[in-house]
Design an enzyme around this catalytic site. Structure first.
Site, short mmCIF file in Angstrom:
data_model
loop_
_atom_site.label_atom_id
_atom_site.label_comp_id
_atom_site.label_asym_id
_atom_site.label_seq_id
_atom_site.Cartn_x
_atom_site.Cartn_y
_atom_site.Cartn_z
N CYS A 2 0.86 -1.26 0.18
CA CYS A 2 0.14 -0.10 -0.02
C CYS A 2 0.92 1.36 -0.09
CB CYS A 2 -0.76 0.11 1.18
SG CYS A 2 -2.03 -1.30 1.46
N ARG A 27 4.84 0.62 -6.22
CA ARG A 27 4.87 -0.25 -5.36
C ARG A 27 3.76 -1.25 -5.47
NH1 ARG A 27 6.47 2.50 -0.24
NH2 ARG A 27 4.99 1.39 0.91
N TRP A 74 -2.78 -2.55 -1.87
CA TRP A 74 -2.28 -3.74 -2.30
C TRP A 74 -2.81 -4.84 -1.07
CZ3 TRP A 74 0.37 -6.78 -5.66
CH2 TRP A 74 0.75 -8.00 -5.34
N ASN A 100 -1.16 1.67 5.62
CA ASN A 100 -0.04 0.56 5.24
C ASN A 100 0.47 -0.14 6.55
OD1 ASN A 100 1.97 -0.77 3.79
ND2 ASN A 100 3.29 1.10 3.53
N GLY A 101 0.44 -1.56 6.08
CA GLY A 101 0.82 -2.33 7.05
C GLY A 101 -0.21 -3.53 7.38
N GLU A 481 18.16 -22.77 -6.64
CA GLU A 481 18.04 -21.51 -6.76
C GLU A 481 19.06 -20.54 -7.32
OE1 GLU A 481 15.29 -19.95 -7.43
OE2 GLU A 481 15.64 -17.93 -6.43
N LYS A 485 19.03 -18.00 -10.47
CA LYS A 485 19.21 -16.70 -10.40
C LYS A 485 20.47 -16.24 -11.41
CE LYS A 485 16.31 -15.40 -9.03
NZ LYS A 485 15.29 -16.06 -8.22
N HIS A 504 28.97 -39.32 -10.30
CA HIS A 504 28.45 -40.05 -11.31
C HIS A 504 28.15 -39.49 -12.66
CE1 HIS A 504 27.57 -42.75 -7.64
NE2 HIS A 504 26.96 -41.62 -7.14
N LYS A 603 7.57 -11.37 -15.83
CA LYS A 603 7.26 -11.44 -14.32
C LYS A 603 6.48 -12.59 -14.26
CE LYS A 603 7.82 -10.54 -10.20
NZ LYS A 603 9.01 -11.44 -9.69
O1 M6R Z 1 4.46 -16.23 -10.13
P1 M6R Z 1 5.01 -17.55 -9.88
O2 M6R Z 1 5.54 -17.90 -8.62
O3 M6R Z 1 4.04 -18.82 -10.44
O4 M6R Z 1 6.11 -17.79 -11.04
C1 M6R Z 1 6.84 -18.97 -11.16
C2 M6R Z 1 8.30 -18.66 -11.80
O5 M6R Z 1 7.82 -18.21 -13.16
C3 M6R Z 1 9.17 -17.67 -11.41
O6 M6R Z 1 9.67 -17.88 -9.98
C4 M6R Z 1 10.41 -17.55 -12.20
O7 M6R Z 1 11.21 -18.48 -12.19
C5 M6R Z 1 11.28 -16.27 -11.71
N1 M6R Z 1 11.61 -15.30 -12.50
C6 M6R Z 1 12.40 -16.74 -10.98
O8 M6R Z 1 13.36 -15.55 -10.61
#
Ligand code: M6R
Length: 608
Positions: A2, A27, A74, A100-101, A481, A485, A504, A603
């Site tokens: 928010c 935001r 939000w 907000n919070g 992970e 990244k 292996h 995204k």
């Molecule tokens: O919105 P979601 O969590 O379902 O998205 C899943 C993946 O597309 C997401 O985590 C993607 O791997 C990211 N870009 C990783 O940083």
């Protein structure tokens, strides 16, 4: 997250509030509203959707006044809707609040206020605030706000106006940001500096429990005893773009730094020492949990890797077999699901097409579905039987960081909840885990201090073409992970392996100078991990390790070591991933990549 804005001065409040809110759009929000004092009455206009909708409404029915508060919401408690939008007022509309919070004890307060004759229209936690202020109001808005905050638990930045004191705006914060903008015969409050930057560069940065009162006499700041606090003016020198990112160069770095709070918010009101886990939107019964024969955790990308940690946690604590599946593969392998299976889908957006189709398949076959998602009102939250919201706030960078940490937190919460319901872990052990979890936000903060070391490491390795990430146990999940990244934002090929699996096959790729990132945060597996590291060192690899503080001996084997705070093995991913997030961030910077919008990625992936 928010955003709040407040204005007191001698210009029309409405356009200034809308202008301020537009600078907080970054935001993320799903609704917007304003409350303005017009001819001695509070007039509220608010609606679901974009700020443009609010602007249109204000154009049709303008509100004229010189004092007002505004908000972009939000959703966290209750769906995005007109009625849940802020500002919220008491029944007689004499007090209006933007917030907000999260008010953690809002259900308790709501119950008490209801017994005192108060009524509630929305599903929000915020609506208790104007009613609390009303309850304590005896002709002095500041005193009433101070008393109300004494009852409020959780985090808040609030702006309050009252019909009976039309020449005053009171605001206060606790664990949510709030600044004061100082203009010429006018002043502002806002969640963030960009909201006031078009009007002033002079601001006060407020601390927790500092109450600010805007009147014709100017700005006064007091503590809860009404003792005046003198503050230095902070002159903003950043441009608007940097200001949106809170002074950070990129949203990703800002979001990495928001992680202690995101983890804290996700645990708040759910985990408390000496009390059972509280999950408001999860209605699965103890009997249903006892009968579960299988849990499927299904997700994509980073969310999938959070699920891998979830498997370790649920199996270890609740002793239920767990399968973790990549959502795009799930339905094509004809999985064996029945009414005694549970699916947990993990999705930041709650809109990922593959994840949603797995959810629908599970429901078709009679299984119950829990959605772990960050977006209130998302498709996943609407279609699942139970919901556990991660309270990370909107994540803007494509690379997921704070959402991942809150997904891990959610996995631990679910595992603890199941263990509690099934009685698979002793009360002492459960309490030990809860205590350790509640300390995690501080430990994440400490882990962030490795920034400079990691930056130097990224600089030194920026010309590498390939890297390996190795780990055992939950460190393997973190390695996955870390490698993702690095691939997604710095475009370096990276492979994650369970360290014991290396010999292996993949060890054939290790040669002089191959970079290996080795995770060694698991006490139980530590000696085995050291042996695996020695295997690659003896084949010429350059090893950069992540280890828990206190393991000085790692320095003898690895080329360099980044230390993270000591945490019990199962919870270690929460701190272990921090250096890896920072590594990929600084690597992308060193290589000149577009950190927040990496090539070829979206995204939210809404196609299969
Ligand atoms: O919105 P979601 O969590 O379902 O998205 C899943 C993946 O597309 C997401 O985590 C993607 O791997 C990211 N870009 C990783 O940083």
């Amino acid at each position: 997250m928010c955003g709040i804005v407040g204005y007191f001065g001698n210009r029309e409040a409405a356009p200034l509030l809308v202008q301020g809110l537009s600078k907080l759009e970054y935001r993320g929000y799903d609704s917007a509203g304003v409350a303005i004092i017009e001819n001695g009455d509070i007039k509220v206009t608010k609606c679901k959707g974009r700020l443009k909708n609010l602007e249109n409404k204000l154009e049709e029915n303008p509100i004229h006044g010189l004092v007002g508060i505004g908000h972009t919401r939000w959703a966290t408690h209750g769906q995005p809707s007109d009625v849940n939008s802020h500002p919220h007022s008491n029944k007689t509309e004499t007090i209006s609040v933007v917030h907000n919070g999260i008010i953690e004890n809002y259900l308790e307060l709501r119950e008490w206020l209801t017994s005192e004759g108060y009524e509630f229209k929305s599903q929000t936690d915020t609506e208790v605030i104007p009613n609390l202020v009303d309850y304590f109001y005896e002709g002095d808005l500041l005193k009433a706000v101070i008393k109300a905050t004494e009852k409020m638990e959780g985090s808040y930045a609030i702006g309050v106006i009252a019909k009976n004191e039309p020449d005053k705006l009171v605001a206060v914060r606790k664990d949510s940001p709030l600044i004061v903008g100082l203009g010429k015969e006018e002043s502002f409050v806002a969640s963030d500096i960009p909201a006031v930057l078009a009007e002033t560069r002079d601001v006060y940065l407020l601390n927790d429990k500092e109450f600010v009162i805007l009147t014709k006499e100017g700005v006064k700041i007091v503590d809860a005893n009404e003792t005046e606090i003198k503050k230095d003016i902070y002159k903003v020198t950043w441009d608007a773009d940097a200001a949106e990112k809170g002074g950070f160069e990129h949203f990703m770095l800002k979001e990495i730094h928001e992680q202690p709070k995101a983890v804290k918010d996700t645990m708040a009101s759910r985990i408390a020492v000496g009390q059972p886990i509280k999950l408001d939107d999860i209605n699965i019964t103890k009997e249903q949990i006892q009968k579960l024969n299988k849990v499927y955790i299904v997700a994509c990308g980073t969310a999938y890797y959070a699920g891998v940690v979830g498997k370790y946690a649920i199996e270890k604590l609740a002793r239920i077999p767990v399968e973790v599946d990549i959502a795009s593969e799930f339905k094509y392998r004809d999985p064996i699901i029945d009414e005694n299976s549970l699916m947990i889908i993990v999705s930041q957006s709650g809109e990922t097409a593959d994840t949603l189709s797995a959810l629908r398949l599970a429901k078709e076959k009679g299984a119950r579905v829990i959605a772990v998602t960050n977006v209130v009102g998302s498709t996943a939250s609407r279609e699942a039987d139970d919901i556990l919201y991660t309270l990370a706030g909107p994540e803007i960078a494509v690379a997921s960081t704070k959402a991942y940490l809150t997904q891990l937190t959610a996995m631990y919460i679910i595992a603890l909840f199941f263990a509690e319901q099934k009685g698979t872990v002793s009360t002492e052990k459960l309490e030990e885990i809860k205590t350790e979890m509640l300390n995690l936000p501080d430990k994440v903060e400490t882990a962030l201090s490795c920034k400079e070391e990691v930056k130097a490491l990224a600089e030194a390795t920026k010309n590498e073409k390939d890297m390996f990430f190795l780990g055992r146990g939950v460190d393997y999940a973190v390695a996955l992970e870390g490698a993702l990244k690095l691939k997604e934002i710095s475009y370096i090929h990276a492979e994650a392996y369970a360290a014991g699996e290396l010999k292996h096959g993949p060890i054939a790729l290790i040669e002089d100078g191959t970079v290996v990132i080795a995770l060694g945060t698991q006490e139980e597996l530590f000696d085995k991990m050291v042996s695996n590291v020695q295997e690659v060192v003896s084949r010429g690899a350059k090893v950069y390790a992540v280890a828990q503080m206190g393991h000085e001996e790692v320095k003898k084997t690895a080329d360099s070591v980044v230390y993270v705070p000591k945490v019990m093995d199962l919870l270690a991913p929460i701190v272990a991933v921090i250096p890896l997030q920072l590594f990929s961030y600084y690597m992308a910077i060193a290589k000149g990549c577009d950190v927040d919008k990496p090539r070829n990625l979206a995204k939210s992936v809404t196609v299969e």
